[in-house]
Scaffold this active site. Structure first.
Site, PDB file in Angstrom:
ATOM      1  N   CYS A  22       0.876  -1.153   0.000  1.00  0.00           N
ATOM      2  CA  CYS A  22       0.000   0.000   0.000  1.00  0.00           C
ATOM      3  C   CYS A  22       0.919   1.210   0.000  1.00  0.00           C
ATOM      4  O   CYS A  22       2.138   1.051  -0.117  1.00  0.00           O
ATOM      5  CB  CYS A  22      -0.984  -0.014   1.175  1.00  0.00           C
ATOM      6  SG  CYS A  22      -0.257   0.144   2.812  1.00  0.00           S
ATOM      7  N   HIS A  48      14.897 -14.806  11.078  1.00  0.00           N
ATOM      8  CA  HIS A  48      14.562 -14.811  12.496  1.00  0.00           C
ATOM      9  C   HIS A  48      13.079 -15.015  12.783  1.00  0.00           C
ATOM     10  O   HIS A  48      12.730 -15.515  13.863  1.00  0.00           O
ATOM     11  CB  HIS A  48      15.004 -13.504  13.153  1.00  0.00           C
ATOM     12  CG  HIS A  48      16.485 -13.328  13.148  1.00  0.00           C
ATOM     13  ND1 HIS A  48      17.081 -12.277  13.808  1.00  0.00           N
ATOM     14  CD2 HIS A  48      17.482 -14.038  12.587  1.00  0.00           C
ATOM     15  CE1 HIS A  48      18.397 -12.356  13.645  1.00  0.00           C
ATOM     16  NE2 HIS A  48      18.664 -13.420  12.903  1.00  0.00           N
TER      17      HIS A  48
END
Length: 148
Positions: free
Chosen positions: A65, A98
């Site tokens: 967006c 991670h």
């Protein structure tokens, strides 16, 4: 790889360029909209792309967006989604290594096309490290499921 994509009108142009880039790399892109620069309500499109990743229809998802913020918020409302708003390839690499991010959000108004391509490459090529990170991802899942 099968990749879900969705955007709002502010990032439509970037989505189209990234979609073309991915197709040239022989990835299969499922485009959940929007389909023009005409004003559109992005939650309707982003949620469809996120559901496609959550239910296994697509392996990964890229949503956009204007700022990337709204897209990431919507995607993360869908159970099973770990969508990271990333502005640099390094942040994307960490999100994959991670957090096992299965979706990324890009800021259409703030991300140059070349940077977006580098981010996408990192997103698709970086593996989750597991190890100590797996424990944390599992805790995220437990929170999502109301068990923690």
């Amino acid at each position: 790889m099968k990749i879900a994509m969705a955007t709002d009108h502010a990032a439509f142009s970037l989505k189209e360029r990234i979609k073309h880039y991915l197709n040239n790399l022989e990835h299969e892109v499922i485009d959940f909209g929007c389909y023009s620069e005409e004003s559109a309500d992005y939650p309707l499109f982003i949620s469809k792309a996120a559901r496609a990743v959550a239910n296994g229809q697509c392996e990964r998802g890229i949503v956009m967006c204007g700022s990337g913020i709204g897209a990431s918020i919507v995607a993360n409302k869908i159970k099973g989604i770990r969508c990271a708003l990333v502005y640099t390839p390094e942040l994307c690499r960490l999100a994959r290594q991670h957090n096992d991010a299965n979706m990324i959000a890009l800021a259409g108004r703030f991300t140059e096309e070349d940077t977006a391509k580098r981010i996408v490459d990192v997103f698709l090529l970086t593996k989750f490290e597991g190890g100590r990170h797996l424990r944390r991802v599992n805790q995220i899942i437990e929170i999502e499921e109301g068990r923690l």
